[in-house]
Design a protein around this motif. Structure first.
Motif, PDB file in Angstrom:
ATOM      1  N   GLN A   1      99.501  31.941 -31.507  1.00  0.00           N
ATOM      2  CA  GLN A   1      98.269  32.696 -31.310  1.00  0.00           C
ATOM      3  C   GLN A   1      97.969  33.633 -32.475  1.00  0.00           C
ATOM      4  O   GLN A   1      96.831  33.734 -32.922  1.00  0.00           O
ATOM      5  CB  GLN A   1      98.358  33.514 -30.018  1.00  0.00           C
TER       6      GLN A   1
ATOM      7  N   ARG B   1      95.427  27.858 -20.324  1.00  0.00           N
ATOM      8  CA  ARG B   1      95.766  29.158 -19.729  1.00  0.00           C
ATOM      9  C   ARG B   1      95.318  30.336 -20.590  1.00  0.00           C
ATOM     10  O   ARG B   1      95.707  31.478 -20.341  1.00  0.00           O
ATOM     11  CB  ARG B   1      97.269  29.225 -19.471  1.00  0.00           C
ATOM     12  N   ASN B   2      94.512  30.067 -21.615  1.00  0.00           N
ATOM     13  CA  ASN B   2      94.037  31.123 -22.502  1.00  0.00           C
ATOM     14  C   ASN B   2      92.760  31.730 -21.922  1.00  0.00           C
ATOM     15  O   ASN B   2      91.637  31.358 -22.291  1.00  0.00           O
ATOM     16  CB  ASN B   2      93.790  30.560 -23.906  1.00  0.00           C
TER      17      ASN B   2
ATOM     18  N   HIS C   1     104.820  31.133 -28.292  1.00  0.00           N
ATOM     19  CA  HIS C   1     103.424  31.273 -27.868  1.00  0.00           C
ATOM     20  C   HIS C   1     102.703  32.291 -28.740  1.00  0.00           C
ATOM     21  O   HIS C   1     101.599  32.044 -29.239  1.00  0.00           O
ATOM     22  CB  HIS C   1     103.389  31.680 -26.399  1.00  0.00           C
TER      23      HIS C   1
ATOM     24  N   TRP D   1      98.003  25.913 -23.773  1.00  0.00           N
ATOM     25  CA  TRP D   1      97.889  27.317 -24.154  1.00  0.00           C
ATOM     26  C   TRP D   1      96.551  27.647 -24.807  1.00  0.00           C
ATOM     27  O   TRP D   1      96.265  28.813 -25.078  1.00  0.00           O
ATOM     28  CB  TRP D   1      99.025  27.712 -25.089  1.00  0.00           C
TER      29      TRP D   1
END
Length: 349
Positions: A66, A243-244, A62, A217
């Protein structure tokens, strides 16, 4: 062994919470099997790893997407080498003891929707510890070396290109079957339903809407995609950030009116929209096509995103828009053509 199941059999489906695509495929497989009287137990590969290793791997992946997404392109390429692929398979084998316990003596079939789970099961098979059949269910339009194991009795591919790639990596029996998606992803019934859905979600009724999705994400160049869409003006962006939460707040602070976080009724948002702009080519693309929406790939994720974009573009399923200058013409072409009707989903036995 032949891959045959019948009413009353038990099937273990192994996925991973690495994004939503693997879990989404597992969920729909379980539903499809349950409708046919088959007991389907789902398990997460990451939970089968010892200690906190699974949580650590998921968090690292993850953060990589990012913070340094281009490094994923390099890593995926490196994992295509025989040496690093072998190392990844040894890592997968750490989950084999937990998988053997879950499978037990009564499972008729193990279905893996996640590459490392496939290799954990293959490790058991190679050592004579897996009597159940093994199916590798491919969730992406493109196929990496690690997605395939010669130990699998059957590999299910979503398209002919993926099937050819799987065979080239050593897969034995390969079946091509369109991706399973939830029944909620269906074409809009008409203008009245679209208007109702737009009103329910606070969306304008008089504008073309481009639904921007970037996985569960919310990773990738989402803000640049939104800026490009707003600059072009052909369609108003409606953004799902998954979910960001930080991305969602940044977009709202930048004045974007239609921003969502994690969305359960994604099918409703799709039927309210005119097209989908995505960056990875996985489950969301299958859902959008089942809904009858035109789909564009734009500012795609490195690694699997680019690989998927190339296959979808080559097959003529989803155009890959490679530059900002090409975005406007692609949007107008997508909006000008009527959405193609969804193809019926049939899964061969």
């Amino acid at each position: 062994m032949p891959v045959e199941i019948s009413d009353g059999d038990r099937v273990v489906i192994v996925s991973a919470r690495v994004g939503a695509g693997h879990d989404g495929a597992a969920r729909e497989l379980a539903r499809w099997l349950a409708e046919r009287g088959v007991r389907a137990d789902r398990v997460d590969f990451l939970d089968l790893l010892p200690g906190r290793l699974g949580q650590t791997l998921c968090g690292a992946y993850h953060r990589q997407l990012q913070v340094a997404p281009r490094s994923w392109d390099w890593l995926l390429g490196a994992l295509g080498s025989p040496a690093l692929a072998a190392l990844a398979r040894r890592l997968a084998a750490l989950a084999s003891a937990g998988l053997a316990e879950v499978v037990g003596d009564d499972a008729r079939l193990v279905v893996s929707t996640y590459p490392l789970a496939t290799h954990a099961a293959a490790h058991l098979r190679a050592r004579g510890r897996l009597a159940a059949g093994l199916v590798a269910y491919l969730t992406d339009p493109s196929v990496h070396r690690l997605c395939v194991s010669a130990q699998a009795d059957l590999t299910v591919a979503p398209n002919e290109t993926a099937a050819r790639q799987a065979r080239a990596w050593g897969a034995g029996r390969v079946l091509v079957a369109p991706p399973l998606v939830a029944p909620a992803f269906r074409p809009v019934a008409g203008a009245a339903e679209r208007t109702r859905l737009r009103f329910a979600h606070g969306l304008p009724a008089d504008r073309a809407l481009a639904l921007v999705v970037s996985g569960s994400w919310g990773v990738g160049e989402v803000e640049r995609t939104v800026a490009d869409l707003r600059a072009d003006g052909s369609a108003e962006p409606v953004v799902v950030c998954g979910r960001n939460d930080a991305l969602r707040e940044r977009l709202r602070n930048a004045g974007l009116r239609h921003v969502f976080g994690w969305v359960d009724p994604m099918a409703d948002l799709m039927r309210a929209s005119d097209l989908v702009v995505q960056n990875a080519g996985g489950l969301t693309t299958s859902e959008a096509l089942a809904t009858g929406l035109p789909v564009l790939t734009y500012r795609c994720l490195p690694g699997h995103g680019r690989a998927n974009a190339a296959v979808l573009d080559q097959e003529g399923t989803v155009p890959w828009v490679r530059t900002p200058d090409a975005l406007g013409p692609a949007l107008r072409a997508a909006l000008a053509r009527e959405a193609a009707p969804a193809l019926p989903i049939e899964v061969a036995g």
